[in-house]
Design an enzyme around this catalytic site. Structure first.
Site, PDB file in Angstrom:
ATOM      1  N   LYS A 166       0.751  -1.436  -0.032  1.00  8.06           N
ATOM      2  CA  LYS A 166      -0.056  -0.034  -0.006  1.00  8.06           C
ATOM      3  C   LYS A 166       0.792   1.281  -0.205  1.00  8.06           C
ATOM      4  O   LYS A 166       0.253   2.255  -0.293  1.00  8.06           O
ATOM      5  CB  LYS A 166      -0.948  -0.090   1.081  1.00  8.06           C
ATOM      6  CG  LYS A 166      -2.177  -1.021   1.287  1.00  8.06           C
ATOM      7  CD  LYS A 166      -3.103  -0.863   2.063  1.00  8.06           C
ATOM      8  CE  LYS A 166      -4.203  -1.920   1.593  1.00  8.06           C
ATOM      9  NZ  LYS A 166      -5.319  -1.545   3.009  1.00  8.06           N
ATOM     10  N   ASP A 172     -10.043   2.850   1.900  1.00 14.21           N
ATOM     11  CA  ASP A 172     -10.081   2.139   2.995  1.00 14.21           C
ATOM     12  C   ASP A 172     -10.594   3.181   4.115  1.00 14.21           C
ATOM     13  O   ASP A 172     -11.028   2.594   5.153  1.00 14.21           O
ATOM     14  CB  ASP A 172      -8.453   1.894   3.755  1.00 14.21           C
ATOM     15  CG  ASP A 172      -8.063   0.620   2.882  1.00 14.21           C
ATOM     16  OD1 ASP A 172      -8.789  -0.076   2.389  1.00 14.21           O
ATOM     17  OD2 ASP A 172      -6.753   0.431   2.576  1.00 14.21           O
TER      18      ASP A 172
END
Ligand code: ATR
Length: 264
Positions: free
Chosen positions: A67, A103
């Site tokens: 990420k 997210d």
């Protein structure tokens, strides 16, 4: 064909292919769009991503451990991805790689109520915790961050907000508790590793565990037994996935279909 994929290492456990494929079918896009899992080692990520547009890919999800690296290799960053310092969604468009982060918004959507003004305990200070703290601080929650390594909690709070704490409130008067550590993933004893005590959760509390795999996790089982509201990692996976799908396709995501597929 417009191809999509999740890039991870490992990635075989990911529920995203089943969830996103079900969503594409529900939208009538199964003939034109595909979603697959691709195992990519950290030292192969940049090369893999660079090759994807030429192979028909229009977007990707990136998961652990990519990420932060995904952000570094993107040509354009959404403001959210830049502020969090991590991306979970890539868009390949016009020869450029754009990085987004769903997210944070996915977590907020998974919560049963607004966290504005709520006293919150976040456990963890890794990549997952950054998105959680960023989202909750922007939503107006009062966020305290505990981490095994205190220095990481301090660094995280300096960058995204919240208050680092060496120990949680002994009275445990938190409206919201979020486990953003990886404890529970390998079957570690949650109540030994984290500053939490079973039988101390209350009905008015909401407990979130980002860890998913064997459901419910020991943390959520204990919280539910005490009457607290619980939100599991699959619900957050569904919400972030729905937002990613909407970015790629421009269509409203069929949440219920995605939830069913992710839980199957
Ligand atoms: P992710 O991207 O999933 O957040 P990460 O960046 O590796 O993964 O972060 C893992 C988090 O889980 C960290 O907060 C880590 O604490 P440390 O910063 O002290 O390493 C936490 N964690 C992992 N194993 C742990 C354990 N056995 N006990 C307590 N915390 C743990």
């Amino acid at each position: 064909m417009r191809r999509l994929a999740v890039l991870g290492y490992p990635v075989s456990h990911s529920r995203s292919p089943a969830m996103q494929s079900a969503a594409l079918a529900e939208l009538g896009l199964a003939g034109e769009w595909t979603y697959e899992a691709i195992k990519v080692a950290p030292d192969e990520l940049a090369e893999r991503v660079a090759a994807m547009p030429g192979e028909g890919f229009v977007g990707a999800n990136v998961t652990v451990p990519h990420k932060e690296a995904a952000l570094a290799l993107a040509d354009e960053l959404s403001e959210t991805a830049r502020e969090i310092g991590a991306a979970n969604t890539l868009v390949f468009e016009g020869g450029a790689v754009r990085a987004e982060n769903t997210d944070a918004e996915g977590l907020l959507r998974a919560l049963p109520a607004s966290s504005s003004g709520k006293r919150t305990l976040v456990l963890g200070a890794g990549g997952a915790a950054r998105a959680v703290v960023w989202a909750l601080v922007r939503e107006g929650a009062r966020v305290e961050v505990w981490n095994r390594t205190v220095l990481s909690a301090r660094n995280l709070c300096e960058e995204v907000g919240g208050t680092p704490i060496p120990n949680p409130d002994p009275k445990f008067e938190y409206d919201l508790v979020v486990n953003a550590t990886s404890v529970g993933l390998q079957g570690e004893d949650t109540f030994e590793r984290l500053p939490l005590t079973a039988h101390r959760f209350r009905e008015w509390q909401t407990v979130v565990d980002l860890v998913y795999g064997s459901e419910p996790t020991p943390l959520l089982a204990a919280a539910a037994a005490d009457g607290a509201k619980v939100v599991d990692g699959i619900e957050i996976l569904v919400q972030q996935g729905a937002l990613s799908l909407e970015i790629w396709t421009g269509r409203e995501a069929p949440i219920e279909t995605m939830r069913e597929a992710a839980r199957r």
